[in-house]
Structures are given as structure tokens and as C-alpha cells.
Design an enzyme around this catalytic site. Structure first.
Site, PDB file in Angstrom:
ATOM      1  N   PHE A  41       6.790  29.609  61.058  1.00 23.99           N
ATOM      2  CA  PHE A  41       6.981  28.322  61.733  1.00 23.99           C
ATOM      3  C   PHE A  41       8.454  27.903  61.611  1.00 23.99           C
ATOM      4  O   PHE A  41       9.067  28.110  60.555  1.00 23.99           O
ATOM      5  CB  PHE A  41       6.076  27.289  61.064  1.00 23.99           C
ATOM      6  CG  PHE A  41       5.874  26.033  61.854  1.00 23.99           C
ATOM      7  CD1 PHE A  41       4.946  25.985  62.888  1.00 23.99           C
ATOM      8  CD2 PHE A  41       6.618  24.896  61.582  1.00 23.99           C
ATOM      9  CE1 PHE A  41       4.756  24.826  63.623  1.00 23.99           C
ATOM     10  CE2 PHE A  41       6.446  23.730  62.314  1.00 23.99           C
ATOM     11  CZ  PHE A  41       5.502  23.698  63.335  1.00 23.99           C
ATOM     12  N   ASP A  53       2.163  29.034  53.375  1.00 23.45           N
ATOM     13  CA  ASP A  53       2.022  27.856  54.223  1.00 23.45           C
ATOM     14  C   ASP A  53       0.662  27.938  54.910  1.00 23.45           C
ATOM     15  O   ASP A  53       0.413  28.833  55.725  1.00 23.45           O
ATOM     16  CB  ASP A  53       3.158  27.802  55.253  1.00 23.45           C
ATOM     17  CG  ASP A  53       3.160  26.491  56.034  1.00 23.45           C
ATOM     18  OD1 ASP A  53       2.090  25.861  56.140  1.00 23.45           O
ATOM     19  OD2 ASP A  53       4.228  26.108  56.545  1.00 23.45           O
ATOM     20  N   TYR A 101      -2.936  16.946  59.218  1.00 24.07           N
ATOM     21  CA  TYR A 101      -3.190  16.305  60.521  1.00 24.07           C
ATOM     22  C   TYR A 101      -3.690  17.274  61.572  1.00 24.07           C
ATOM     23  O   TYR A 101      -3.931  16.894  62.695  1.00 24.07           O
ATOM     24  CB  TYR A 101      -1.939  15.567  61.017  1.00 24.07           C
ATOM     25  CG  TYR A 101      -0.652  16.381  60.984  1.00 24.07           C
ATOM     26  CD1 TYR A 101      -0.403  17.350  61.948  1.00 24.07           C
ATOM     27  CD2 TYR A 101       0.302  16.172  59.989  1.00 24.07           C
ATOM     28  CE1 TYR A 101       0.770  18.093  61.915  1.00 24.07           C
ATOM     29  CE2 TYR A 101       1.475  16.905  59.957  1.00 24.07           C
ATOM     30  CZ  TYR A 101       1.703  17.867  60.923  1.00 24.07           C
ATOM     31  OH  TYR A 101       2.858  18.603  60.884  1.00 24.07           O
ATOM     32  N   LYS A 102      -3.817  18.557  61.222  1.00 30.54           N
ATOM     33  CA  LYS A 102      -4.335  19.543  62.184  1.00 30.54           C
ATOM     34  C   LYS A 102      -5.857  19.602  62.033  1.00 30.54           C
ATOM     35  O   LYS A 102      -6.537  18.645  62.344  1.00 30.54           O
ATOM     36  CB  LYS A 102      -3.611  20.873  61.977  1.00 30.54           C
ATOM     37  CG  LYS A 102      -2.125  20.740  62.351  1.00 30.54           C
ATOM     38  CD  LYS A 102      -1.259  21.934  62.031  1.00 30.54           C
ATOM     39  CE  LYS A 102       0.179  21.650  62.478  1.00 30.54           C
ATOM     40  NZ  LYS A 102       1.140  22.622  61.973  1.00 30.54           N
ATOM     41  N   ARG A 122      -1.973  27.858  73.782  1.00 25.55           N
ATOM     42  CA  ARG A 122      -2.858  28.026  72.627  1.00 25.55           C
ATOM     43  C   ARG A 122      -4.096  27.156  72.827  1.00 25.55           C
ATOM     44  O   ARG A 122      -3.997  26.018  73.285  1.00 25.55           O
ATOM     45  CB  ARG A 122      -2.155  27.636  71.329  1.00 25.55           C
ATOM     46  CG  ARG A 122      -0.935  28.500  71.017  1.00 25.55           C
ATOM     47  CD  ARG A 122      -0.344  28.146  69.659  1.00 25.55           C
ATOM     48  NE  ARG A 122      -0.139  26.712  69.529  1.00 25.55           N
ATOM     49  CZ  ARG A 122       0.159  26.098  68.392  1.00 25.55           C
ATOM     50  NH1 ARG A 122       0.252  26.790  67.269  1.00 25.55           N
ATOM     51  NH2 ARG A 122       0.345  24.803  68.368  1.00 25.55           N
TER      52      ARG A 122
HETATM   53  C1  PLP Z   1       2.372  22.236  61.523  1.00 27.53           C
HETATM   54  C2  PLP Z   1       3.132  23.092  60.604  1.00 27.53           C
HETATM   55  C3  PLP Z   1       4.171  22.559  59.829  1.00 27.53           C
HETATM   56  C4  PLP Z   1       4.561  21.111  59.982  1.00 27.53           C
HETATM   57  O1  PLP Z   1       5.449  20.642  59.051  1.00 27.53           O
HETATM   58  P1  PLP Z   1       5.695  19.077  58.866  1.00 27.53           P
HETATM   59  O2  PLP Z   1       6.545  18.993  57.690  1.00 27.53           O
HETATM   60  O3  PLP Z   1       4.352  18.419  58.729  1.00 27.53           O
HETATM   61  O4  PLP Z   1       6.364  18.567  60.121  1.00 27.53           O
HETATM   62  C5  PLP Z   1       4.818  23.416  58.952  1.00 27.53           C
HETATM   63  N1  PLP Z   1       4.474  24.712  58.847  1.00 27.53           N
HETATM   64  C6  PLP Z   1       3.480  25.257  59.601  1.00 27.53           C
HETATM   65  C7  PLP Z   1       3.100  26.691  59.447  1.00 27.53           C
HETATM   66  C8  PLP Z   1       2.794  24.459  60.516  1.00 27.53           C
HETATM   67  O5  PLP Z   1       1.816  24.992  61.254  1.00 27.53           O
END
Ligand code: PLP
Length: 393
Positions: A96, A178, A203-204, A353
Site C-alpha cells: 500500500f 499490515d 474502517y474497512k 475492485r
Molecule cells: C487502508 C490501508 C491503509 C490506510 O492507512 P491509514 O493510516 O488509515 O490512512 C494502510 N495500509 C493498508 C494496507 C491499507 O489497506
């Protein structure tokens, strides 16, 4: 509406709207500052709840706090400092963006060497899956830290957490996992898998709401040996003695920085009790069946229309979402929202997606969403939308 984007932002649970209303009016409005008597340790109590409901973690190893990005930065630095003399960090190109950018910054600040596993290597197994042999090629005694996703955000590939943790651990490196795209979709077992460090958001698939706090997991095996940066007063032993010098609190408490986000934590706690009732084993089973169903519909309806599938076909190698490609993915994803009331997620340049959020997506909703996508593309409706910069999110 067919909401197929639960991997970006989960829906609002009714119970959460009520819990936040109650928190606001009765607790904040009614109790005022005396509320801190029971709010003060919420990062730990909601962390424990997250640990037991969605992470497979015994109490005292999880904090619900800050953002995934901040937690990544802090745990990465803590791990690196615990491997003095080593100067390499390993990440994959498919990771990410925030993860890659933060590690680039750490490497620059500390004069370390950031090694990125390129997409060509990730394609060797299947859609960004990292085999133990592939990771082993990148390991040596200079590697302090490896940072990977449990479910890759783009392809949806699922990594073999215990096997990869073992490969890196055998060379003395930490792995920071992660779990943002996995937590709430897969039955994670961080304790059992031998994980030391993990982070993720809520939040996902966890439906914590926009900007709800993230979480960090530090196994009790290493939590007293590592020291995360930012010595805030919530990490202080005997916090309210307000003493002159910092003395780190033992265990997971030593990883908290500051005042907990009580509103956000109220929302996470509400979500966790819903997920607990369903059970993560059932949720993971439905993620597998729902994505199987999507693949059947893809084969029957979308492949003939020029769509590709960039996610492993075997359920054990993926999570709750699929990556579909199409040369006109941008127009299709705008048209789906505009004309068909289907909400997918678009990633440049050519990826759509679609997710199964097992708690609330019905099979009918999936069927209808795919049916509308088929009809829209076969009718050429997507040619009617205009592409303006920033129109697609
Ligand atoms: C959604 C997501 C994030 C989001 O990071 P925030 O700090 O909440 O903005 C980070 N890493 C991955 C792999 C994600 O899917």
C-alpha cells in the site's frame, strides 16, 4: 444500491449510530470530565476486544489507537532499533502506498537501504503472492525489518503469514504485517501464527466508520524489549504522578501516546460486538463463498466482455475482494454509480475492485451488482460518461 466497496469503507451499523448518540448525549453531555474515569483506558480495553474478536490475540497485546500509518511508522522504528548494526528494510512494490512512503522516509532518515521486491518477482507465483522461496531470496543477515500486507490491497492475494514470518525470523529479522485489508474478512490468528508486530485499520471490513482509530499489535514475547518512538504521557508508568522524567510503562501500555479517541473507540466497540455474534470463522467462510460466487459470475458474464481477473482463483489464496481489469475501467466505474446504483472501487489505470463484506452483503446483492455491470457494459452505457479529472474515487 449494490454496495461492493466494503473493503474501502464499511457500512454504518444501526447499533453504532445509537452507541455514538448515547456516548455523545449521556456520557460526554451528562458526565463531562468525570467520564474520564471509564474512558481513560479505552485504547487498551477496545484493543483487547479487537484482539479477541478479530485478531486471535490474547489480552494485553493490542491498542486501538492512532492511524495505521502512524502505527506503522512507530512499530517499524521500534523493530529497527532492536536490530542494531542491520541496515536493510524489505518491502514489496505491491504494498500500500502509505507503507512504502513511510518506509522510504525511515530509510532516508536513518541512512538505511530499502529493498523493494519488484512486481515482476511478485508475478512469479500468482497475482502478488509471495512464496517463502521468493522472500528467502531477499533475506540476509543485514535485514532488520520486512513489511508486508496479509491481503494485498490491489490484487486481493493472501500471504502465508506463518511461513513468511518464519523465513524472515530465521534470519533474525522482524516482520511487520499490515492487516488493513484482512481484518474483519479473515479469521486472523496472530498469536498462533507467531506474529510479533502487526497493524491495521478498523474502517474497512470492521465498519468502525470514517477515520476510526487504527490498531497495533505487539506480541507479549517482544513488547518489553521494543521501544516505540514518541514518549507521550499515556506511555508513562504512573501517568498521573506527572513526574519530571519519562519512565516507560510495561507491556502494551508503553505503546500508547496520548488521550484516546473516545468517539471512534465507541464505534469500534459497537462493531466488535456485532462481529463477535457472527464469529470470524463464519465471516471468513462467507468471504470465500461470496468471492467464489463472484468468480462464477465473472466467468459467465464479464470475461466475454473484455474483463480480466487479477485475483487468485483458489479461495485460500485470497480475502474478501476481487480485482477486475478492463481497458475502460474508469468509465465503467463512473457509469455504475451514475446509471446503475452499483458502488465499486476504482484504482488507476484499469482496475475495478469488488468486495464481499460478509456481514451485510447478500448473495442477491452480489448477483444484482454483477448483472447490472454486465448489462451496462454490453449496452455500451459507459460510453455516455465524461471523464473529468478527479471524478473517480
Ligand atoms: C487502508 C490501508 C491503509 C490506510 O492507512 P491509514 O493510516 O488509515 O490512512 C494502510 N495500509 C493498508 C494496507 C491499507 O489497506
Amino acid at each position: 444500491m449494490c454496495y461492493l466497496d466494503g473493503n474501502s469503507l464499511g457500512r454504518l451499523p444501526k447499533a453504532t449510530a445509537e452507541a455514538i448518540q448515547k456516548m455523545t448525549l449521556e456520557e460526554w453531555g451528562g458526565e463531562l470530565v468525570t467520564g474520564w474515569s471509564h474512558w481513560i483506558d479505552m485504547a487498551q480495553s477496545v484493543g483487547d476486544q479487537l484482539g479477541s474478536v478479530v485478531l486471535g490475540a490474547k489480552p494485553g497485546q493490542v491498542l486501538a489507537t492512532d492511524t495505521t500509518s502512524v502505527n506503522l511508522y512507530r512499530l517499524a522504528l521500534a523493530a529497527i532499533k532492536d536490530r542494531p548494526g542491520r541496515s536493510t528494510i524489505v518491502v514489496d512494490e505491491a504494498n500500500f502506498p502509505t507503507d512504502r512512503y513511510i518506509l522510504q522516509g525511515i530509510a532516508a532518515d536513518l541512512g538505511m537501504n530499502l529493498v523493494t521486491i519488484p512486481n515482476e518477482d511478485l508475478a512469479v507465483a500468482e497475482f502478488e503472492r509471495i512464496t517463502p522461496d521468493l522472500l528467502a531470496k531477499y533475506m540476509n543477515d543485514d535485514v532488520a525489518l520486512v513489511c508486508l500486507q496479509i491481503i494485498n490491497y490491489r490484487s486481493g492475494a493472501r500471504q502465508d503469514v506463518p511461513a513468511l514470518t518464519e523465513v524472515a525470523g530465521a534470519r533474525g529479522a522482524y516482520v511487520l504485517w499490515d492487516a488493513s485489508h484482512a481484518v474483519g474478512a479473515l479469521d486472523l490468528q496472530l498469536d498462533k501464527w507467531g506474529v510479533d508486530l502487526a497493524i491495521g485499520c478498523t474502517y474497512k471490513y470492521c465498519n468502525g466508520g470514517p477515520g476510526a482509530p487504527g490498531w497495533l499489535y505487539v506480541s507479549s514475547a517482544v513488547s518489553n524489549q521494543l521501544h516505540a518512538p514518541v514518549q507521550g504521557w499515556f506511555a508513562q508508568k504512573n501517568q498521573f504522578a506527572m513526574g519530571p522524567d519519562f519512565e516507560r510503562a510495561p507491556g502494551i501500555l508503553g505503546y500508547q501516546i496520548a488521550t484516546p479517541s473516545v468517539m471512534g473507540l465507541t464505534s469500534i466497540a459497537s462493531s466488535m460486538s456485532i462481529i463477535e455474534q457472527a464469529g470470524m470463522a463464519s465471516i471468513e467462510a462467507k468471504a470465500a463463498q461470496g468471492t467464489d460466487f463472484m468468480i462464477e459470475l465473472f466467468d459467465a458474464w464479464l470475461a466475454p466482455l473484455g474483463f480480466g481477473l487479477e485475483t487468485p482463483r483458489e479461495a485460500r489464496h485470497r480475502g474478501g475482494h476481487l480485482s477486475l481489469t478492463h481497458a475502460e475501467a474508469d468509465r465503467i466505474s463512473i457509469a455504475l454509480r451514475q446509471f446503475a446504483n452499483v458502488i465499486p472501487d476504482y484504482r488507476k489505470p484499469n482496475t475495478i475492485r469488488v468486495a464481499v463484506a460478509p456481514l451485510y452483503n447478500s448473495y442477491e446483492e452480489i448477483f444484482t451488482g454483477f448483472e447490472r455491470m454486465r448489462d451496462l457494459v454490453s449496452d455500451g452505457k459507459h460510453h455516455e460518461v465524461s471523464l473529468t479529472e478527479g471524478a473517480v474515487t
